[in-house]
Design an enzyme around this catalytic site. Structure first.
Site, PDB file in Angstrom:
ATOM      1  N   ASP A 172     -64.380 -42.042 -39.012  1.00 34.02           N
ATOM      2  CA  ASP A 172     -63.000 -42.502 -38.884  1.00 34.02           C
ATOM      3  C   ASP A 172     -62.985 -44.019 -38.756  1.00 34.02           C
ATOM      4  O   ASP A 172     -63.597 -44.583 -37.856  1.00 34.02           O
ATOM      5  CB  ASP A 172     -62.349 -41.868 -37.653  1.00 34.02           C
ATOM      6  CG  ASP A 172     -60.919 -42.342 -37.457  1.00 34.02           C
ATOM      7  OD1 ASP A 172     -60.723 -43.355 -36.751  1.00 34.02           O
ATOM      8  OD2 ASP A 172     -59.996 -41.715 -38.005  1.00 34.02           O
ATOM      9  N   TYR A 195     -59.763 -52.322 -38.121  1.00 37.71           N
ATOM     10  CA  TYR A 195     -61.031 -52.486 -37.416  1.00 37.71           C
ATOM     11  C   TYR A 195     -61.909 -53.571 -38.030  1.00 37.71           C
ATOM     12  O   TYR A 195     -62.861 -54.017 -37.403  1.00 37.71           O
ATOM     13  CB  TYR A 195     -61.800 -51.160 -37.379  1.00 37.71           C
ATOM     14  CG  TYR A 195     -61.004 -49.981 -36.855  1.00 37.71           C
ATOM     15  CD1 TYR A 195     -59.831 -50.159 -36.128  1.00 37.71           C
ATOM     16  CD2 TYR A 195     -61.423 -48.673 -37.105  1.00 37.71           C
ATOM     17  CE1 TYR A 195     -59.098 -49.084 -35.668  1.00 37.71           C
ATOM     18  CE2 TYR A 195     -60.693 -47.587 -36.635  1.00 37.71           C
ATOM     19  CZ  TYR A 195     -59.526 -47.802 -35.926  1.00 37.71           C
ATOM     20  OH  TYR A 195     -58.805 -46.727 -35.472  1.00 37.71           O
ATOM     21  N   HIS A 216     -51.108 -45.855 -39.960  1.00 34.56           N
ATOM     22  CA  HIS A 216     -51.708 -46.148 -38.663  1.00 34.56           C
ATOM     23  C   HIS A 216     -50.684 -46.082 -37.527  1.00 34.56           C
ATOM     24  O   HIS A 216     -50.957 -45.533 -36.459  1.00 34.56           O
ATOM     25  CB  HIS A 216     -52.355 -47.539 -38.705  1.00 34.56           C
ATOM     26  CG  HIS A 216     -53.466 -47.712 -37.731  1.00 34.56           C
ATOM     27  ND1 HIS A 216     -54.587 -48.464 -37.990  1.00 34.56           N
ATOM     28  CD2 HIS A 216     -53.650 -47.228 -36.481  1.00 34.56           C
ATOM     29  CE1 HIS A 216     -55.404 -48.432 -36.947  1.00 34.56           C
ATOM     30  NE2 HIS A 216     -54.851 -47.697 -36.019  1.00 34.56           N
ATOM     31  N   SER A 245     -50.387 -41.290 -37.954  1.00 39.15           N
ATOM     32  CA  SER A 245     -50.975 -41.552 -36.641  1.00 39.15           C
ATOM     33  C   SER A 245     -49.910 -42.163 -35.741  1.00 39.15           C
ATOM     34  O   SER A 245     -49.078 -42.942 -36.193  1.00 39.15           O
ATOM     35  CB  SER A 245     -52.165 -42.514 -36.786  1.00 39.15           C
ATOM     36  OG  SER A 245     -52.749 -42.816 -35.535  1.00 39.15           O
ATOM     37  N   SER A 258     -59.177 -41.894 -28.301  1.00 40.07           N
ATOM     38  CA  SER A 258     -59.311 -42.196 -26.869  1.00 40.07           C
ATOM     39  C   SER A 258     -59.563 -40.917 -26.072  1.00 40.07           C
ATOM     40  O   SER A 258     -59.100 -40.768 -24.937  1.00 40.07           O
ATOM     41  CB  SER A 258     -58.074 -42.927 -26.332  1.00 40.07           C
ATOM     42  OG  SER A 258     -57.955 -44.205 -26.914  1.00 40.07           O
ATOM     43  N   ALA A 259     -60.309 -40.004 -26.669  1.00 37.13           N
ATOM     44  CA  ALA A 259     -60.582 -38.716 -26.022  1.00 37.13           C
ATOM     45  C   ALA A 259     -61.442 -38.861 -24.774  1.00 37.13           C
ATOM     46  O   ALA A 259     -61.484 -37.966 -23.932  1.00 37.13           O
ATOM     47  CB  ALA A 259     -61.264 -37.771 -27.010  1.00 37.13           C
ATOM     48  N   LEU A 260     -62.128 -39.998 -24.635  1.00 35.91           N
ATOM     49  CA  LEU A 260     -62.961 -40.270 -23.458  1.00 35.91           C
ATOM     50  C   LEU A 260     -62.293 -41.292 -22.543  1.00 35.91           C
ATOM     51  O   LEU A 260     -62.961 -41.921 -21.715  1.00 35.91           O
ATOM     52  CB  LEU A 260     -64.336 -40.795 -23.897  1.00 35.91           C
ATOM     53  CG  LEU A 260     -65.118 -39.898 -24.852  1.00 35.91           C
ATOM     54  CD1 LEU A 260     -66.423 -40.559 -25.267  1.00 35.91           C
ATOM     55  CD2 LEU A 260     -65.389 -38.541 -24.210  1.00 35.91           C
ATOM     56  N   GLY A 261     -60.971 -41.439 -22.653  1.00 31.87           N
ATOM     57  CA  GLY A 261     -60.317 -42.569 -22.027  1.00 31.87           C
ATOM     58  C   GLY A 261     -60.295 -43.673 -23.060  1.00 31.87           C
ATOM     59  O   GLY A 261     -60.512 -43.436 -24.241  1.00 31.87           O
ATOM     60  N   SER A 262     -60.046 -44.887 -22.650  1.00 35.49           N
ATOM     61  CA  SER A 262     -59.888 -45.957 -23.628  1.00 35.49           C
ATOM     62  C   SER A 262     -60.849 -47.101 -23.386  1.00 35.49           C
ATOM     63  O   SER A 262     -61.456 -47.217 -22.319  1.00 35.49           O
ATOM     64  CB  SER A 262     -58.445 -46.490 -23.557  1.00 35.49           C
ATOM     65  OG  SER A 262     -58.239 -47.505 -24.509  1.00 35.49           O
ATOM     66  N   HIS A 263     -60.984 -47.934 -24.419  1.00 36.11           N
ATOM     67  CA  HIS A 263     -61.648 -49.225 -24.246  1.00 36.11           C
ATOM     68  C   HIS A 263     -60.829 -50.052 -23.248  1.00 36.11           C
ATOM     69  O   HIS A 263     -59.699 -49.705 -22.921  1.00 36.11           O
ATOM     70  CB  HIS A 263     -61.747 -49.948 -25.595  1.00 36.11           C
ATOM     71  CG  HIS A 263     -60.419 -50.178 -26.248  1.00 36.11           C
ATOM     72  ND1 HIS A 263     -59.611 -51.245 -25.929  1.00 36.11           N
ATOM     73  CD2 HIS A 263     -59.736 -49.472 -27.169  1.00 36.11           C
ATOM     74  CE1 HIS A 263     -58.497 -51.197 -26.629  1.00 36.11           C
ATOM     75  NE2 HIS A 263     -58.540 -50.127 -27.396  1.00 36.11           N
ATOM     76  N   ASP A 272     -59.876 -53.326 -23.584  1.00 32.87           N
ATOM     77  CA  ASP A 272     -59.385 -54.555 -24.190  1.00 32.87           C
ATOM     78  C   ASP A 272     -58.023 -54.908 -23.577  1.00 32.87           C
ATOM     79  O   ASP A 272     -57.047 -54.173 -23.757  1.00 32.87           O
ATOM     80  CB  ASP A 272     -59.253 -54.368 -25.705  1.00 32.87           C
ATOM     81  CG  ASP A 272     -58.846 -55.655 -26.422  1.00 32.87           C
ATOM     82  OD1 ASP A 272     -58.364 -56.587 -25.755  1.00 32.87           O
ATOM     83  OD2 ASP A 272     -59.028 -55.725 -27.655  1.00 32.87           O
TER      84      ASP A 272
END
Length: 338
Positions: free
Chosen positions: A65, A70, A132, A181, A232-237, A239
């Protein structure tokens, strides 16, 4: 990318979703469950994107993905071509997703934007091309156009017109499937109910994790044969340009950690497995080889109904990426409950 499910969820055989007209359904044509769990290249530095892609393919991932935003598609494409050239995979084994960025939502800009991504990737087609965000920004070469005061310059484009341009890209063979999205259910309905709809969105990629489990949006998407894809399935970055500094750390949650200890797994693996058992395609960003391998090891265990209920109970409708710069935009997606 498997946009259907594994034997535990959704359907009995893993396979991708394809657009088969306004009433498209799941097409069960591909094999391993590696399509349902995918590495995401967002926030992966250019210098690491190629190496991370190669590691992901070697581990077994087949869905990659990425997006114009990016700014690493050239590196990712080079890595893909190298793995094809050395015989690790064939092009048809890979499911590549890219996204139409907010500065290209005007219909006449859609195909050139996709062709630009294809040129960077060195590919003839992508497997999935998605809008997006429903919020348009000022067209041009600036990734995030801003005025003299530093405020992001927005534009207003009817995304139903944008959708028609995506349909034409599919008809031209530049993409196998099309989706969206960060759309809410009312925005999805606007596309589904538009006159002369040729192809339904195959998916809606949204922020989704135990603190924002998107239960109502998931139910709506399932009712329309639209696959929910979780980022963001693990939480997020962290930034600060996109995420508030005091946001909670999902992977430190005591309930997730207790379930992880019970299964002798990491909290991240529990968060990913939770989504798979709900019938959600899950994306996981990493450029660390150990983490990429760990993210793939989620198909050989199962959470109990009690585990699932406990994780469901963590929902607090907390969103990491709020897109507050566009809160007054006509198509701001988060004003609706789901």
């Amino acid at each position: 990318m498997n946009l259907s499910g594994t034997k535990e969820v959704c359907v009995s055989t893993p396979g991708p979703v394809q657009n088969n007209g306004p009433h498209q359904c799941l097409s069960l044509q591909r094999g391993p469950s590696s399509y349902q769990d995918a590495p995401r290249t967002h926030q992966v530095p250019k210098s690491m994107a190629g190496a991370a892609t190669k590691v992901a393919i070697d581990v077994g991932f087949r869905h990659i993905d990425s997006a114009y935003l990016y700014q690493n598609e050239e590196e990712v494409g080079k890595a893909l071509r190298e793995k094809i050239r050395d015989g690790t995979v064939k092009r048809e084994d890979i499911f590549y997703t890219t996204k139409l960025w907010a500065t290209f939502l005007r219909p006449e800009l859609v195909r050139p934007a996709l062709e630009r991504s294809l040129k960077k990737l060195g590919l003839d087609y992508v497997d999935l091309f998605i809008i997006h965000v429903p919020i348009a920004m000022k067209p041009g070469e600036e990734l995030v156009p801003k005025d003299a005061g530093g405020k992001i310059i927005l534009d207003t484009v009817d995304f139903c017109d944008t959708w028609e341009a995506l349909e034409k890209c599919k008809d031209a063979g530049l993409t196998k499937s099309i989706g969206v999205s960060n759309f809410n259910h009312k925005q999805l309905e606007m596309i589904l109910n538009k006159p002369r709809l040729k192809y339904k969105p195959v998916c809606n990629q949204v922020e989704c994790h135990p603190y924002l489990n998107q239960r109502k949006l998931l139910e709506f998407c399932k009712s329309q044969d639209i696959v929910l894809v979780a980022y963001s399935a693990l939480g997020s970055h962290r930034d600060p340009n996109w995420v508030e500094r005091d946001s909670p750390y999902l992977l430190e949650d005591p309930i997730l950690n207790a379930i992880a200890k019970k299964h002798n797994r990491s909290p991240g693996q529990i968060a990913l497995r939770y989504q798979l058992q709900r019938g959600v395609v899950v994306l996981a960003k990493s450029f660390n080889e150990k983490r990429i391998q760990e993210n793939f090891q989620v198909f050989d265990f199962e959470l109990t109904p009690e585990d699932m209920k406990a994780i469901d109970g963590l929902n607090r409708n907390f969103r990491y990426e709020k897109l507050l710069f566009a809160v007054d935009h006509l198509y701001y997606p988060y004003s609706e409950e789901y």
